[in-house]
Design a protein around this motif. Structure first.
Motif, PDB file in Angstrom:
ATOM      1  N   ALA A 117      12.305  -4.374  -1.128  1.00  0.00           N
ATOM      2  CA  ALA A 117      13.647  -4.912  -0.952  1.00  0.00           C
ATOM      3  C   ALA A 117      14.109  -5.584  -2.242  1.00  0.00           C
ATOM      4  O   ALA A 117      13.338  -6.269  -2.912  1.00  0.00           O
ATOM      5  CB  ALA A 117      13.665  -5.903   0.199  1.00  0.00           C
ATOM      6  N   GLY A 118      15.368  -5.335  -2.571  1.00  0.00           N
ATOM      7  CA  GLY A 118      15.923  -5.846  -3.811  1.00  0.00           C
ATOM      8  C   GLY A 118      15.791  -4.896  -4.977  1.00  0.00           C
ATOM      9  O   GLY A 118      16.414  -5.097  -6.020  1.00  0.00           O
ATOM     10  N   GLY A 119      14.996  -3.866  -4.808  1.00  0.00           N
ATOM     11  CA  GLY A 119      14.780  -2.897  -5.873  1.00  0.00           C
ATOM     12  C   GLY A 119      15.845  -1.830  -5.916  1.00  0.00           C
ATOM     13  O   GLY A 119      16.834  -1.874  -5.175  1.00  0.00           O
ATOM     14  N   SER A 120      15.626  -0.870  -6.813  1.00  0.00           N
ATOM     15  CA  SER A 120      16.590   0.208  -7.022  1.00  0.00           C
ATOM     16  C   SER A 120      15.899   1.557  -6.930  1.00  0.00           C
ATOM     17  O   SER A 120      14.692   1.676  -7.160  1.00  0.00           O
ATOM     18  CB  SER A 120      17.244   0.084  -8.407  1.00  0.00           C
ATOM     19  OG  SER A 120      17.958  -1.117  -8.528  1.00  0.00           O
ATOM     20  N   LEU A 121      16.692   2.553  -6.629  1.00  0.00           N
ATOM     21  CA  LEU A 121      16.183   3.919  -6.526  1.00  0.00           C
ATOM     22  C   LEU A 121      17.331   4.882  -6.775  1.00  0.00           C
ATOM     23  O   LEU A 121      18.472   4.602  -6.413  1.00  0.00           O
ATOM     24  CB  LEU A 121      15.607   4.143  -5.127  1.00  0.00           C
ATOM     25  CG  LEU A 121      14.620   5.288  -4.902  1.00  0.00           C
ATOM     26  CD1 LEU A 121      13.361   5.080  -5.736  1.00  0.00           C
ATOM     27  CD2 LEU A 121      14.264   5.387  -3.427  1.00  0.00           C
ATOM     28  N   ASN A 122      17.006   6.002  -7.406  1.00  0.00           N
ATOM     29  CA  ASN A 122      17.983   7.079  -7.589  1.00  0.00           C
ATOM     30  C   ASN A 122      17.562   8.274  -6.752  1.00  0.00           C
ATOM     31  O   ASN A 122      16.398   8.668  -6.786  1.00  0.00           O
ATOM     32  CB  ASN A 122      18.032   7.530  -9.045  1.00  0.00           C
ATOM     33  CG  ASN A 122      18.639   6.495  -9.957  1.00  0.00           C
ATOM     34  OD1 ASN A 122      19.665   5.918  -9.637  1.00  0.00           O
ATOM     35  ND2 ASN A 122      18.001   6.248 -11.082  1.00  0.00           N
ATOM     36  N   VAL A 123      18.481   8.840  -6.041  1.00  0.00           N
ATOM     37  CA  VAL A 123      18.237  10.132  -5.396  1.00  0.00           C
ATOM     38  C   VAL A 123      19.236  11.127  -5.979  1.00  0.00           C
ATOM     39  O   VAL A 123      20.355  10.756  -6.332  1.00  0.00           O
ATOM     40  CB  VAL A 123      18.346  10.067  -3.866  1.00  0.00           C
ATOM     41  CG1 VAL A 123      17.167   9.298  -3.285  1.00  0.00           C
ATOM     42  CG2 VAL A 123      19.654   9.455  -3.415  1.00  0.00           C
ATOM     43  N   SER A 124      18.784  12.353  -6.116  1.00  0.00           N
ATOM     44  CA  SER A 124      19.614  13.390  -6.715  1.00  0.00           C
ATOM     45  C   SER A 124      19.672  14.601  -5.809  1.00  0.00           C
ATOM     46  O   SER A 124      18.819  14.788  -4.946  1.00  0.00           O
ATOM     47  CB  SER A 124      19.047  13.795  -8.075  1.00  0.00           C
ATOM     48  OG  SER A 124      19.051  12.717  -8.975  1.00  0.00           O
ATOM     49  N   CYS A 125      20.677  15.410  -6.059  1.00  0.00           N
ATOM     50  CA  CYS A 125      20.864  16.638  -5.293  1.00  0.00           C
ATOM     51  C   CYS A 125      21.245  17.733  -6.274  1.00  0.00           C
ATOM     52  O   CYS A 125      22.240  17.604  -6.994  1.00  0.00           O
ATOM     53  CB  CYS A 125      21.959  16.418  -4.257  1.00  0.00           C
ATOM     54  SG  CYS A 125      22.419  17.880  -3.307  1.00  0.00           S
ATOM     55  N   ALA A 126      20.441  18.781  -6.299  1.00  0.00           N
ATOM     56  CA  ALA A 126      20.706  19.928  -7.161  1.00  0.00           C
ATOM     57  C   ALA A 126      21.333  21.041  -6.334  1.00  0.00           C
ATOM     58  O   ALA A 126      20.846  21.359  -5.242  1.00  0.00           O
ATOM     59  CB  ALA A 126      19.416  20.405  -7.801  1.00  0.00           C
ATOM     60  N   ALA A 127      22.398  21.614  -6.861  1.00  0.00           N
ATOM     61  CA  ALA A 127      23.115  22.667  -6.157  1.00  0.00           C
ATOM     62  C   ALA A 127      22.948  23.997  -6.865  1.00  0.00           C
ATOM     63  O   ALA A 127      22.935  24.067  -8.093  1.00  0.00           O
ATOM     64  CB  ALA A 127      24.597  22.315  -6.060  1.00  0.00           C
ATOM     65  N   SER A 128      22.822  25.046  -6.086  1.00  0.00           N
ATOM     66  CA  SER A 128      22.729  26.382  -6.656  1.00  0.00           C
ATOM     67  C   SER A 128      24.121  26.937  -6.889  1.00  0.00           C
ATOM     68  O   SER A 128      25.115  26.412  -6.384  1.00  0.00           O
ATOM     69  CB  SER A 128      21.973  27.305  -5.704  1.00  0.00           C
ATOM     70  OG  SER A 128      22.714  27.461  -4.506  1.00  0.00           O
ATOM     71  N   GLY A 129      24.206  28.016  -7.646  1.00  0.00           N
ATOM     72  CA  GLY A 129      25.473  28.708  -7.813  1.00  0.00           C
ATOM     73  C   GLY A 129      26.260  28.227  -9.016  1.00  0.00           C
ATOM     74  O   GLY A 129      25.945  27.209  -9.628  1.00  0.00           O
ATOM     75  N   ARG A 130      27.315  28.967  -9.306  1.00  0.00           N
ATOM     76  CA  ARG A 130      28.123  28.682 -10.489  1.00  0.00           C
ATOM     77  C   ARG A 130      29.464  28.059 -10.142  1.00  0.00           C
ATOM     78  O   ARG A 130      30.319  27.925 -11.004  1.00  0.00           O
ATOM     79  CB  ARG A 130      28.345  29.969 -11.275  1.00  0.00           C
ATOM     80  CG  ARG A 130      27.067  30.547 -11.867  1.00  0.00           C
ATOM     81  CD  ARG A 130      27.320  31.876 -12.556  1.00  0.00           C
ATOM     82  NE  ARG A 130      27.628  32.918 -11.597  1.00  0.00           N
ATOM     83  CZ  ARG A 130      27.904  34.174 -11.936  1.00  0.00           C
ATOM     84  NH1 ARG A 130      27.936  34.534 -13.210  1.00  0.00           N
ATOM     85  NH2 ARG A 130      28.159  35.073 -11.016  1.00  0.00           N
TER      86      ARG A 130
END
Length: 124
Positions: free
Chosen positions: A14-27
């Motif tokens: 608690a109090g910390g940080s986190l990054n989540v990412s999402c990669a998408a296919s296609g052009r």
């Protein structure tokens, strides 16, 4: 059509940080508005954040406003969720989603494509 794959979940205090990412296919990633939703055990899936196709407009749930930041990189077909000041109640599976609406929307029924989710756990 677009395929979405989330990454970056994990365990944080608690109090910390986190990054989540999402990669998408296609052009054609820039043609999609993107959103993040989450679902905690025993609860319904809820809206977290969204942004427009260009990234110029962002939307946040009240519960995360001021703590979370959504962003996108259309050149890399990715969308990110930076989560600061995390709380135990932020614990959930986080999903990214996409639609082709001008205004992304805050309801999950407005989204056509979904990733498989990534677990975020915040310990107290």
């Amino acid at each position: 059509q677009v395929q979405l794959v989330e990454s970056g979940g994990g365990l944080v205090q608690a109090g910390g940080s986190l990054n989540v990412s999402c990669a998408a296919s296609g052009r054609t990633f820039s043609r999609y508005a993107m959103g993040w939703f989450r679902q905690a055990p025993g609860k319904e899936r809820e809206f977290v954040a969204a942004l427009s196709k260009s990234g110029s407009s962002t939307y946040y749930a009240d519960s995360v406003k001021g703590r979370f930041t959504i962003s996108r990189d259309n050149a890399k077909n990715t969308v990110h969720l930076r989560m600061n000041s995390l709380k135990p109640e932020d614990t959930a599976v986080y999903y990214c989603a996409a639609n082709r609406k001008t205004i992304p929307g805050t309801r999950d029924i407005e989204y056509d494509y979904w990733g498989q989710g990534t677990q975020v756990t915040v310990s107290s």
